[in-house]
Motif scaffolding. Structure first.
Motif, PDB file in Angstrom:
ATOM      1  N   ASP A 163      26.701 -16.202  60.454  1.00  0.00           N
ATOM      2  CA  ASP A 163      25.639 -17.160  60.130  1.00  0.00           C
ATOM      3  C   ASP A 163      24.512 -17.165  61.160  1.00  0.00           C
ATOM      4  OD1 ASP A 163      26.898 -17.956  57.819  1.00  0.00           O
ATOM      5  OD2 ASP A 163      27.947 -19.641  58.762  1.00  0.00           O
ATOM      6  N   SER A 164      24.861 -16.933  62.423  1.00  0.00           N
ATOM      7  CA  SER A 164      23.848 -17.074  63.469  1.00  0.00           C
ATOM      8  C   SER A 164      23.233 -15.754  63.925  1.00  0.00           C
ATOM      9  CB  SER A 164      24.456 -17.760  64.697  1.00  0.00           C
ATOM     10  OG  SER A 164      25.494 -16.971  65.253  1.00  0.00           O
ATOM     11  N   GLY A 165      23.882 -14.658  63.613  1.00  0.00           N
ATOM     12  CA  GLY A 165      23.353 -13.384  64.091  1.00  0.00           C
ATOM     13  C   GLY A 165      23.529 -12.281  63.073  1.00  0.00           C
ATOM     14  N   SER A 166      24.578 -11.513  63.250  1.00  0.00           N
ATOM     15  CA  SER A 166      24.833 -10.377  62.371  1.00  0.00           C
ATOM     16  C   SER A 166      26.328 -10.156  62.242  1.00  0.00           C
ATOM     17  CB  SER A 166      24.183  -9.103  62.931  1.00  0.00           C
ATOM     18  OG  SER A 166      24.629  -7.957  62.238  1.00  0.00           O
ATOM     19  N   TRP A 167      26.752  -9.679  61.090  1.00  0.00           N
ATOM     20  CA  TRP A 167      28.168  -9.386  60.897  1.00  0.00           C
ATOM     21  C   TRP A 167      28.637  -8.299  61.860  1.00  0.00           C
ATOM     22  CZ3 TRP A 167      28.957  -4.324  59.820  1.00  0.00           C
ATOM     23  CH2 TRP A 167      27.935  -3.599  59.196  1.00  0.00           C
ATOM     24  N   ARG A 168      27.717  -7.504  62.379  1.00  0.00           N
ATOM     25  CA  ARG A 168      28.108  -6.430  63.303  1.00  0.00           C
ATOM     26  C   ARG A 168      28.711  -6.989  64.590  1.00  0.00           C
ATOM     27  NH1 ARG A 168      25.958  -1.596  61.466  1.00  0.00           N
ATOM     28  NH2 ARG A 168      24.401  -1.827  59.810  1.00  0.00           N
ATOM     29  N   LEU A 169      28.359  -8.212  64.932  1.00  0.00           N
ATOM     30  CA  LEU A 169      28.888  -8.808  66.158  1.00  0.00           C
ATOM     31  C   LEU A 169      30.390  -9.039  66.086  1.00  0.00           C
ATOM     32  CD1 LEU A 169      26.082 -11.443  66.870  1.00  0.00           C
ATOM     33  CD2 LEU A 169      26.399  -9.205  67.954  1.00  0.00           C
ATOM     34  N   ILE A 170      30.951  -9.181  64.879  1.00  0.00           N
ATOM     35  CA  ILE A 170      32.391  -9.428  64.778  1.00  0.00           C
ATOM     36  C   ILE A 170      33.187  -8.199  65.235  1.00  0.00           C
ATOM     37  CG2 ILE A 170      32.045 -11.056  62.890  1.00  0.00           C
ATOM     38  CD1 ILE A 170      33.126  -8.983  60.960  1.00  0.00           C
ATOM     39  N   PHE A 171      32.611  -7.016  65.072  1.00  0.00           N
ATOM     40  CA  PHE A 171      33.270  -5.805  65.549  1.00  0.00           C
ATOM     41  C   PHE A 171      32.981  -5.560  67.024  1.00  0.00           C
ATOM     42  CE2 PHE A 171      32.636  -5.031  60.963  1.00  0.00           C
ATOM     43  CZ  PHE A 171      33.961  -4.864  60.587  1.00  0.00           C
ATOM     44  N   LEU A 172      31.766  -5.863  67.434  1.00  0.00           N
ATOM     45  CA  LEU A 172      31.402  -5.673  68.832  1.00  0.00           C
ATOM     46  C   LEU A 172      32.249  -6.556  69.750  1.00  0.00           C
ATOM     47  CD1 LEU A 172      29.415  -4.248  70.762  1.00  0.00           C
ATOM     48  CD2 LEU A 172      27.855  -6.190  70.454  1.00  0.00           C
ATOM     49  N   LEU A 173      32.663  -7.709  69.264  1.00  0.00           N
ATOM     50  CA  LEU A 173      33.480  -8.630  70.048  1.00  0.00           C
ATOM     51  C   LEU A 173      34.801  -7.995  70.495  1.00  0.00           C
ATOM     52  CD1 LEU A 173      33.738 -11.594  71.049  1.00  0.00           C
ATOM     53  CD2 LEU A 173      34.865 -12.105  68.867  1.00  0.00           C
ATOM     54  N   ASN A 174      35.295  -7.024  69.722  1.00  0.00           N
ATOM     55  CA  ASN A 174      36.573  -6.392  70.054  1.00  0.00           C
ATOM     56  C   ASN A 174      36.499  -5.550  71.329  1.00  0.00           C
ATOM     57  OD1 ASN A 174      37.814  -7.421  67.743  1.00  0.00           O
ATOM     58  ND2 ASN A 174      37.190  -5.661  66.499  1.00  0.00           N
ATOM     59  N   VAL A 175      35.317  -5.039  71.644  1.00  0.00           N
ATOM     60  CA  VAL A 175      35.191  -4.081  72.754  1.00  0.00           C
ATOM     61  C   VAL A 175      35.526  -4.718  74.108  1.00  0.00           C
ATOM     62  CG1 VAL A 175      33.651  -2.483  73.942  1.00  0.00           C
ATOM     63  CG2 VAL A 175      33.556  -2.684  71.438  1.00  0.00           C
ATOM     64  N   PRO A 176      34.908  -5.838  74.498  1.00  0.00           N
ATOM     65  CA  PRO A 176      35.291  -6.436  75.782  1.00  0.00           C
ATOM     66  C   PRO A 176      36.734  -6.932  75.805  1.00  0.00           C
ATOM     67  CG  PRO A 176      33.765  -7.872  74.598  1.00  0.00           C
ATOM     68  CD  PRO A 176      33.776  -6.571  73.883  1.00  0.00           C
ATOM     69  N   VAL A 177      37.227  -7.448  74.675  1.00  0.00           N
ATOM     70  CA  VAL A 177      38.627  -7.886  74.622  1.00  0.00           C
ATOM     71  C   VAL A 177      39.551  -6.705  74.862  1.00  0.00           C
ATOM     72  CG1 VAL A 177      40.419  -8.909  73.173  1.00  0.00           C
ATOM     73  CG2 VAL A 177      38.093  -9.794  73.071  1.00  0.00           C
ATOM     74  N   ALA A 178      39.247  -5.575  74.247  1.00  0.00           N
ATOM     75  CA  ALA A 178      40.069  -4.375  74.431  1.00  0.00           C
ATOM     76  C   ALA A 178      40.020  -3.892  75.872  1.00  0.00           C
ATOM     77  CB  ALA A 178      39.593  -3.269  73.484  1.00  0.00           C
ATOM     78  N   ALA A 179      38.838  -3.943  76.499  1.00  0.00           N
ATOM     79  CA  ALA A 179      38.715  -3.493  77.889  1.00  0.00           C
ATOM     80  C   ALA A 179      39.586  -4.331  78.817  1.00  0.00           C
ATOM     81  CB  ALA A 179      37.244  -3.565  78.322  1.00  0.00           C
ATOM     82  N   VAL A 180      39.564  -5.641  78.641  1.00  0.00           N
ATOM     83  CA  VAL A 180      40.406  -6.520  79.464  1.00  0.00           C
ATOM     84  C   VAL A 180      41.882  -6.240  79.196  1.00  0.00           C
ATOM     85  CG1 VAL A 180      41.048  -8.920  79.904  1.00  0.00           C
ATOM     86  CG2 VAL A 180      38.637  -8.312  79.597  1.00  0.00           C
ATOM     87  N   THR A 181      42.230  -6.040  77.926  1.00  0.00           N
ATOM     88  CA  THR A 181      43.622  -5.769  77.561  1.00  0.00           C
ATOM     89  C   THR A 181      44.139  -4.514  78.249  1.00  0.00           C
ATOM     90  OG1 THR A 181      43.278  -6.796  75.392  1.00  0.00           O
ATOM     91  CG2 THR A 181      45.196  -5.362  75.637  1.00  0.00           C
ATOM     92  N   VAL A 182      43.350  -3.454  78.233  1.00  0.00           N
ATOM     93  CA  VAL A 182      43.767  -2.192  78.850  1.00  0.00           C
ATOM     94  C   VAL A 182      43.939  -2.357  80.359  1.00  0.00           C
ATOM     95  CG1 VAL A 182      43.046   0.176  79.358  1.00  0.00           C
ATOM     96  CG2 VAL A 182      42.783  -0.742  77.038  1.00  0.00           C
ATOM     97  N   LEU A 183      42.996  -3.020  81.003  1.00  0.00           N
ATOM     98  CA  LEU A 183      43.080  -3.209  82.453  1.00  0.00           C
ATOM     99  C   LEU A 183      44.320  -4.010  82.835  1.00  0.00           C
ATOM    100  CD1 LEU A 183      39.330  -3.969  83.332  1.00  0.00           C
ATOM    101  CD2 LEU A 183      40.625  -1.889  83.851  1.00  0.00           C
TER     102      LEU A 183
END
Length: 497
Positions: A163-183
């Motif tokens: 609603d506030s930006g773009s549906w593409r942000l829902i996928f982009l959100l996974n990237v930092p979460v994945a980086a923290v998970t791996v570390l």
């Protein structure tokens, strides 16, 4: 043998965080994508078939590979496979984020499904092999609660981003979460593997299962656009049926099959999986068509459309443990009969939803009844699956049930819209979509009612042998709307923990 970690220690909390972050990311993604479907369809110029593939591209690989990935982790190292899965999921999410066309988006979703299959069983296996015996039940319970919270907040996160930006942000959100998970995983999670694992991986079985499900999925989705007489549709369906038939033969002859055919010799196990097919096939309508319907016909925002199913999640979180305990006392047959019938009633109540209907007087009652039916069904179903086989087969039994549920939803999302006449750009026409939505609800209601009938005739209580203690299953809080909770042979029961 690796060191056993206590849950209350600093390292134990880091291990729990690592597994909850990765699996929570996959749970979150599963709930937010449906919310974003109308926006994705508009930007990518996708008809109903395109929306079906955005959902099914992910589900296809998850259903096909989830059984194989558990064995892969046992052999190569559970932490290694889990980290690979998280990284793979993040890269696939980036593909989805920048996807310029529908075809690239579907490819990204297929890749996400592979990553999801690698990390989903791996997170639970890490918990059950890393923590000391006395802490495993509590660790799995904490993990279940944390991942359930991720699934619960998904509609709010996804809806807000759309609603506030773009549906593409829902996928982009996974990237930092994945980086923290791996570390966190590489720093705090010890590597474990099964040193006694023997035999070859069932690669042939996984390939045939993927081809079979893909062939049927493509054929059913394409039939909505081209009709069943189209040569491409007929060829795809024939390939799908042939591959699955060959899959059964390969599994029957294999010394280490990922799906041992003999496990279906147990009547209760087979009955429970048939109930799973009916119930989760019907449930695919709620998680796919309803959210789209609320946005395109009733004019809901993405946020409110996603939040519409939150009562189901809340009921699962609040009552799943209680439902499991109740089934232990009275048996699984009655709850597994009443639950699907309640779900059917929930779908029929959705027939009251009309253009201009209010949420609290039409949508909410249906969602609550559907949620209560799901609560009554899932915990007893999981307990029946695990108690119907020998302890050393509990892992494969749970994995099979999980894969069956995902395959059922895969087929439902492919077939039900076509059978209901929701094809092409129909979902953009409020009047035509409303008509098709009603037909889809009837199909789902019939499926769930059939599931209740199957449970009544097949899921009778087993006759215990003299001197044998009835199997007890540890019931954890969960809100699994896509599939029953995953468990394996290392999952502790109350009697053993």
């Amino acid at each position: 043998m690796s060191e056993q970690i206590a849950l209350g220690t600093s390292r134990g909390r880091w291990v729990l965080a690592a597994t909850a972050l990765g699996s929570g990311m996959a749970f979150l993604d599963g709930t937010v994508v449906n919310v974003a479907l109308p926006a994705m369809g508009e930007e990518l110029n996708a008809g109903m078939a395109g929306l079906q593939w955005i959902v099914n591209g992910y589900m296809l690989m998850l259903a096909s590979l989830v059984l194989l990935s558990g064995s892969l982790g046992d052999r190569l190292g559970r932490r290694r496979v889990y980290v690979i899965g998280v990284i793979w999921f993040a890269v696939a999410s980036m593909v989805c984020t920048v996807a310029p066309t529908l075809e690239v988006m579907i490819a990204g979703r297929v890749l996400q499904g592979i990553g999801g299959a690698l990390l989903t069983p791996g997170s639970l296996a890490i918990l059950q092999t890393t923590f000391r015996q006395a802490d495993r039940a509590k660790a799995v319970g904490s993990w279940s609660g944390l991942t359930s919270v991720a699934a619960a907040v998904g509609p709010f996160v996804g809806g807000s981003l759309v609603d506030s930006g773009s549906w593409r942000l829902i996928f982009l959100l996974n990237v930092p979460v994945a980086a923290v998970t791996v570390l966190v995983t590489l720093r705090h999670v010890p590597e474990t593997r099964d040193e006694e694992a023997a035999g070859r991986l069932d690669i042939n079985g996984a390939i045939l299962a993927t081809i079979g499900l893909a062939g049927l999925t493509f054929g059913l989705i394409s039939a909505g656009e081209r009709g069943f007489g189209d040569p491409a549709v007929l060829t795809s369906l024939a390939i799908g049926v042939g591959a699955l038939a060959f899959f059964v033969e390969v599994e029957r002859r294999s010394s280490h099959p990922m799906l041992p055919p003999g496990i279906f010799a147990n009547r209760r196990f087979t009955g429970a999986n048939l109930v799973t097919v009916a119930v989760y096939g019907g449930l695919g309508t709620a998680t796919f068509l309803l959210v789209v319907y609320l946005q395109t016909v009733l004019g809901y925002s993405a946020l409110w459309a996603g939040a519409s199913l939150l009562p189901m999640t809340a009921l699962m979180l609040a009552l799943s443990g209680y439902a499991g305990g109740l089934s232990d006392r009275i048996g699984a047959q009655l709850p597994m009969t009443i639950g699907p019938v309640l779900m059917a009633a929930g779908f029929l109540l959705m027939l009251r939803i009309q253009p201009g209907s209010g949420y609290f007087d039409t949508v909410l009652p249906a969602v609550v009844v559907l949620g209560l039916g799901l609560v009554a069904t899932v915990a007893p179903l999981t307990a029946t699956v695990l108690s119907s086989v020998a302890d050393h087969h509990a892992g494969i039994a749970s994995g099979v049930n999980n894969a069956v549920a995902r395959s059922a939803q895969l087929m439902a999302v492919a077939a039900i819209p076509m059978a209901a006449g929701i094809t092409g750009d129909t979902y953009l026409d409020a009047i035509e979509f409303h008509k098709g939505f009603g037909r889809a609800l009837w199909i789902s209601a019939i499926l769930c009612a059939a599931g209740g009938a199957i449970a009544w005739f097949t899921v009778g209580e087993p006759k215990e042998k003299p001197g044998k203690t009835p199997a007890r299953v540890h019931h954890h809080t969960h809100c699994a709307l896509e599939a029953p909770p995953y468990a394996d042979s290392r999952t502790p029961s109350p009697s053993s923990s």
